[in-house]
Design an enzyme around this catalytic site. Structure first.
Site, PDB file in Angstrom:
ATOM      1  N   SER A  50     -97.226 -33.309  31.677  1.00  0.00           N
ATOM      2  CA  SER A  50     -97.538 -32.221  32.005  1.00  0.00           C
ATOM      3  C   SER A  50     -99.008 -31.536  31.109  1.00  0.00           C
ATOM      4  O   SER A  50     -99.515 -32.867  30.576  1.00  0.00           O
ATOM      5  CB  SER A  50     -96.911 -31.375  30.410  1.00  0.00           C
ATOM      6  OG  SER A  50     -96.981 -30.327  30.292  1.00  0.00           O
TER       7      SER A  50
ATOM      8  N   TYR B   7     -92.975 -30.929  22.765  1.00  0.00           N
ATOM      9  CA  TYR B   7     -93.106 -31.188  24.366  1.00  0.00           C
ATOM     10  C   TYR B   7     -93.485 -32.362  24.919  1.00  0.00           C
ATOM     11  O   TYR B   7     -93.774 -33.068  25.615  1.00  0.00           O
ATOM     12  CB  TYR B   7     -92.811 -29.809  24.927  1.00  0.00           C
ATOM     13  CG  TYR B   7     -93.067 -29.542  26.641  1.00  0.00           C
ATOM     14  CD1 TYR B   7     -91.872 -29.985  27.190  1.00  0.00           C
ATOM     15  CD2 TYR B   7     -94.060 -29.521  27.495  1.00  0.00           C
ATOM     16  CE1 TYR B   7     -92.039 -30.143  28.809  1.00  0.00           C
ATOM     17  CE2 TYR B   7     -93.906 -29.632  28.448  1.00  0.00           C
ATOM     18  CZ  TYR B   7     -93.105 -29.991  29.312  1.00  0.00           C
ATOM     19  OH  TYR B   7     -93.188 -30.149  30.516  1.00  0.00           O
TER      20      TYR B   7
END
Length: 334
Positions: free
Chosen positions: A142, A167
């Site tokens: 990501s 995350y």
């Protein structure tokens, strides 16, 4: 080629499964169908791939009635015994891991969901690949790994030591684990750092769906960061084209990382204006401070992916939003 695709019922996984199937690739899809957002949307995506909702509910392994060579099995990638058995028995050549607990803000509320899926699950897959002798794994990282990096555009060589959310920490951990397995066991690992992907069948917790819902229901849009946030919005078809090129190719290095974005950051207020134009109505905007875990700007330098795989996104924001709105109106009867 035979591929194990995790997260097949997710936004990107669904689109990639359809592309792989149309290319004649045999695909075994896995998804645990968690309830982070409406399971009905995930089941609807699986329906578009030719899987029976009844069989999905019963947990049966099934073959698609629309795409030859496409299968689905409900399962959790953190179940090591299941993953080792499935990968060994299926004879896959490549594993594509898109299964993950998504969402930056939710990671602040429920961190254990992220360590279970994003870390335990990824180790489970790496071990299953090692034991079964699978040579390649392509996995989702990501843009969040860049955290508070102030240098733009973001390059794969930039420092990634200042994550802004758990995350992001889990995604960076995936990269380090893949690098280790690549060096130790000769597994060819390719990590794709996704930027802000949007399009048809997208997640309801992401900006395009939230904005469309609010605008069509005459509710105020929450515009975080006082409207000064910038995101590298990338249309789903461009992302899938890039992924297909990566999956179909051979990797040389034991571990490689690539940005996959549009390389044209859009101001959040401009994204909203494009959505307003496509929907034909004006949004009521509520400007709010930036939330914890948010970064001010994302901007992908995709020159490495372009050089190695010929990646070049071609969909304009107006075109991508128009396609999304057309799907949104049909699916939600707006």
């Amino acid at each position: 080629m035979r591929v194990l695709l995790t997260g097949i019922a997710g936004f990107i996984g669904f689109h990639l499964a359809r592309r792989l199937a149309t290319e004649g690739v045999e695909v075994v899809g896995v998804d645990n169908l968690n309830d982070y957002y409406a399971v009905s949307l995930k089941i609807a995506r699986l329906g578009q791939l030719g899987f029976s909702a009844e069989a999905v509910a019963q947990g049966e392994r099934q073959r698609s009635v629309l795409y030859e060579g496409l299968e689905f099995l409900r399962g959790d990638i953190a179940d090591q015994a299941l993953m080792q058995r499935l990968i060994a028995e299926s004879g896959v050549d490549v594993v594509v891991n898109l299964a993950a607990q998504a969402g930056v803000r939710y990671s602040l509320e429920c961190p254990e969901a992220y360590t279970h899926s994003n870390i335990d699950g990824f180790v489970s897959l790496l071990e299953a690949c090692r034991r079964a002798g699978v040579r390649r794994i392509v996995y989702a990282s990501s843009s969040s790994v860049y955290g508070s990096n102030s240098k733009v555009p973001f390059s794969e060589d930039d420092a990634v030591e200042q994550p802004e959310s758990l995350y992001a920490v889990t995604k960076r951990t995936n990269e380090l684990m893949a690098s280790c397995y690549g060096r130790l066991y000769g597994l060819q690992c390719v990590g794709l750092r996704f930027f802000t992907v949007y399009g048809e069948w997208g997640r309801p917790d992401m900006a395009p769906m939230l904005f469309a819902d609010a605008i069509t229901q005459s509710k105020p849009i929450k515009v975080f960061g006082e409207g000064e946030l910038w995101r590298d919005f990338t249309y789903i078809d461009d992302v899938v084209e890039g992924m297909w090129r990566v999956v179909a190719a051979e990797a040389d290095a034991p571990h490689s990382l690539y940005n996959i974005g549009c390389s044209q950051p859009i101001k959040l207020t401009d994204f909203i204006a494009t959505m307003e134009q496509a929907l034909g109505c004006e949004a009521r905007k509520e400007y709010l401070p930036r939330q914890a875990g948010d970064v001010e700007r994302t901007w992908a330098d995709c020159s490495r992916l372009e050089h190695d795989f010929g990646y070049h996104p071609t969909t304009s924001l107006a075109e991508g939003i128009a396609r999304f709105v057309e799907w949104y109106r049909g699916y939600y009867k707006a």
